[in-house]
Design an enzyme around this catalytic site. Structure first.
Site, PDB file in Angstrom:
ATOM      1  N   GLY A  22       0.767  -1.241   0.000  1.00 39.77           N
ATOM      2  CA  GLY A  22       0.000   0.000   0.000  1.00 39.77           C
ATOM      3  C   GLY A  22       0.791   1.280   0.000  1.00 39.77           C
ATOM      4  O   GLY A  22       0.204   2.364  -0.132  1.00 39.77           O
ATOM      5  N   GLY A  33       3.402  -3.653  -3.991  1.00 42.38           N
ATOM      6  CA  GLY A  33       3.232  -3.793  -5.431  1.00 42.38           C
ATOM      7  C   GLY A  33       3.640  -2.497  -6.123  1.00 42.38           C
ATOM      8  O   GLY A  33       4.683  -2.391  -6.750  1.00 42.38           O
ATOM      9  N   ARG A  34       2.793  -1.474  -5.924  1.00 40.22           N
ATOM     10  CA  ARG A  34       3.019  -0.183  -6.564  1.00 40.22           C
ATOM     11  C   ARG A  34       4.419   0.381  -6.289  1.00 40.22           C
ATOM     12  O   ARG A  34       5.086   0.869  -7.195  1.00 40.22           O
ATOM     13  CB  ARG A  34       1.973   0.816  -6.058  1.00 40.22           C
ATOM     14  N   CYS A  44     -13.212   6.062 -27.388  1.00 35.50           N
ATOM     15  CA  CYS A  44     -14.448   6.807 -27.636  1.00 35.50           C
ATOM     16  C   CYS A  44     -15.157   7.116 -26.330  1.00 35.50           C
ATOM     17  O   CYS A  44     -16.269   6.636 -26.078  1.00 35.50           O
ATOM     18  CB  CYS A  44     -15.351   6.008 -28.565  1.00 35.50           C
ATOM     19  N   GLU A  45     -14.508   7.889 -25.500  1.00 35.39           N
ATOM     20  CA  GLU A  45     -15.042   8.303 -24.205  1.00 35.39           C
ATOM     21  C   GLU A  45     -14.464   9.683 -23.939  1.00 35.39           C
ATOM     22  O   GLU A  45     -13.241   9.852 -23.984  1.00 35.39           O
ATOM     23  CB  GLU A  45     -14.520   7.394 -23.075  1.00 35.39           C
ATOM     24  N   TYR A  47      -0.304  -0.956 -12.150  1.00 33.22           N
ATOM     25  CA  TYR A  47      -1.744  -0.834 -12.414  1.00 33.22           C
ATOM     26  C   TYR A  47      -2.034  -0.129 -13.735  1.00 33.22           C
ATOM     27  O   TYR A  47      -3.004   0.624 -13.845  1.00 33.22           O
ATOM     28  CB  TYR A  47      -2.454  -0.149 -11.222  1.00 33.22           C
TER      29      TYR A  47
HETATM   30  C1  LIG Z   1      -2.955  -4.952  -3.979  1.00 38.80           C
HETATM   31  C2  LIG Z   1      -2.458  -5.644  -2.781  1.00 38.80           C
HETATM   32  C3  LIG Z   1      -1.175  -5.394  -2.332  1.00 38.80           C
HETATM   33  C4  LIG Z   1      -0.252  -4.391  -2.966  1.00 38.80           C
HETATM   34  O1  LIG Z   1      -0.712  -3.086  -2.870  1.00 38.80           O
HETATM   35  P1  LIG Z   1       0.192  -1.890  -3.394  1.00 38.80           P
HETATM   36  O2  LIG Z   1      -0.597  -0.692  -3.085  1.00 38.80           O
HETATM   37  O3  LIG Z   1       0.372  -2.089  -4.855  1.00 38.80           O
HETATM   38  O4  LIG Z   1       1.480  -1.952  -2.654  1.00 38.80           O
HETATM   39  C5  LIG Z   1      -0.737  -6.097  -1.232  1.00 38.80           C
HETATM   40  N1  LIG Z   1      -1.528  -7.007  -0.620  1.00 38.80           N
HETATM   41  C6  LIG Z   1      -2.773  -7.259  -1.031  1.00 38.80           C
HETATM   42  C7  LIG Z   1      -3.586  -8.262  -0.334  1.00 38.80           C
HETATM   43  C8  LIG Z   1      -3.275  -6.589  -2.128  1.00 38.80           C
HETATM   44  O5  LIG Z   1      -4.525  -6.839  -2.526  1.00 38.80           O
END
Ligand SMILES: *Cc1c(COP(=O)(O)O)cnc(C)c1O
Length: 438
Positions: free
Chosen positions: A253, A297-298, A366-367, A395
């Site tokens: 997150g 992730g991000r 087309c939006e 993403y």
């Molecule tokens: C999406 C997700 C993450 C990663 O979130 P980021 O914001 O991309 O770091 C981690 N754990 C779970 C369970 C997720 O669904």
């Protein structure tokens, strides 16, 4: 101040004034691979993985691991890089699981998430031996009972808990509040009941607890609160149910800097803050140290990504706005249309020129809402110019679609002065591959 824009995103401008990614001139990447093009800076991607890995080891010890949340950019190559750098891989569907397995990531290093896994997905996960199933709800317990019996096996699980914490981020990407489709609520007793149920299931081994409160969170406080809530809960179930939490997974997150208003903490500071809270709280409860996991992730892949576009139509509406249309759009990056995500861009061939104009960078779907950047600061741009949008590693490709039957772009890994295609551009025939003619 365009050089400042590229620099603020960590990218160089070469002597010709061109943007460089992984030591490769952006114009050469566009020439060799076409546009729109998703480019990932390999060194940046690896450095982000290492920052998580090394800071976790330093702040918590060897009993900790970062796990790449693959949904941010799920390709064979990104899973391989994360795993090469020592991370586990988190998957949230059968397709992501399949990708990570094809990438050669051992099943034991996979963490299987999802709030509505199907029976087939649970079976795929258990048959291949995923490391952990992260159980989201009671229905999933039912599926696990069925599948473990059918396969005559056991499942190692974590429970996904919802701590009732609302981080300051877009509503669509908050996941930890009371009103969430995800996880067992900690405030309404659902989490406690889930622990009771799991500890009575003969084919399930409850290894620990998980929480993930949301995404693009730039404030440390909600993360600290969530971590503290998990440790407190671990103490409670030890005291009342004699359940030992061997693993604590604090989710991902952490935000990245898309625009100057975003001021996320550094990865290392985020990791230290969480390790600090967990350690202090464990001490207060006299709990032994569980294995600690983070699931970014991000913040692993987002800042490593740049998307290159070619400008086509430029439409000036005097006194209103200038639309600079590019060859991409919401089909390859739905984030602006989906939740008002913001980005910064430069003209890749004049990345050091002053930004004198404010224009809308529009996509070609087309939006009317298909605008990638409503107020981009750029030097004057013309048809044929190359634009580079920063922070597009997460993403975007993973959320891409074939809306308007646009083929999805290629993904290129740029590093050590060369670009390598890791996902090929779709062709028109790819678009028709599953169509059945009457
Ligand atoms: C999406 C997700 C993450 C990663 O979130 P980021 O914001 O991309 O770091 C981690 N754990 C779970 C369970 C997720 O669904």
């Amino acid at each position: 101040m365009s050089p400042a824009i590229a620099g603020a995103h960590g990218f160089r401008v070469n002597n010709a004034g061109h943007l460089e990614i992984g030591g490769v001139d952006a114009l050469a990447l566009a020439r060799d691979f076409g546009t729109p093009l998703h480019v990932l800076d390999e060194e940046r991607l690896r450095a982000n993985c290492r920052e998580y890995r090394d800071t976790l080891a330093e702040a918590y010890g060897p009993n900790a691991r970062a796990i790449f949340a693959s949904k941010a950019c799920c390709t064979i190559a990104t899973c391989q890089i994360a795993h090469q750098e020592g991370l586990g891989v988190d998957v949230a569907s059968g397709g992501e699981l399949h990708t990570a397995l094809r990438a050669g990531v051992p099943a034991r290093d996979l963490y299987f998430h999802g709030n509505n896994k199907t029976l087939d997905e649970v079976e795929y996960g258990l048959r291949t031996g995923v490391g952990r199933c992260v159980v989201d709800n009671e229905h999933e317990f039912d599926l696990l009972e069925t599948v473990t019996a059918r396969l005559d096996t056991t499942a190692d699980i974590l429970l996904r808990l919802t701590p009732g914490i609302e981080p300051h981020t877009h509503q669509a990407i908050r996941t930890g509040g009371v009103d969430s489709k995800f996880g067992f609520g900690m405030l309404d007793g659902a989490a406690y009941r889930a622990v009771v149920r799991a500890s009575r299931m003969p084919r399930v081994r409850l290894r620990g607890l998980h929480a993930h409160i949301g995404s693009q969170v730039c404030d440390l406080e909600p993360f600290r609160m969530s971590a503290a809530a998990l440790v407190d809960f671990a103490a409670r179930i030890r005291d009342e149910l004699d359940v030992t939490v061997e693993e604590l997974n604090l989710g991902g997150g952490l935000g990245i800097r898309y625009v100057p208003a975003d001021e996320p903490p550094r990865i290392a500071d985020f990791v230290r803050a969480l390790a600090g809270v967990v350690t202090a709280r464990l001490g207060a409860h006299r709990l032994s140290h569980p294995r600690l996991f983070l699931e970014p992730g991000r913040s692993i892949v987002g800042s490593a990504g740049v998307t290159l576009y070619t400008v086509g139509a430029v439409k000036s509406i005097p006194g209103v706005r200038t639309y600079v249309s590019v060859d991409g759009g919401m089909f390859e990056n739905p984030r602006p249309a989906l939740y008002g995500a913001q980005y910064e861009a430069v003209a890749a061939a004049r990345a050091a020129d002053a930004a004198t104009d404010t224009v809308a960078v529009a996509g070609r779907c087309c939006e009317s809402g298909d605008v990638l950047i409503w107020e981009a600061r750029l030097p004057p741009v013309r048809s044929g110019d190359l634009l580079a949008v920063f922070g597009t590693g997460a993403y975007t490709y993973s959320m891409a679609s074939n809306y308007n039957r646009f083929p999805r772009p290629a993904v290129v890994l740029a590093g050590h002065g060369r670009g390598r295609c890791v996902v090929e551009r779709e062709t028109y025939d790819d678009l028709l591959r599953k169509d059945v003619s009457l």
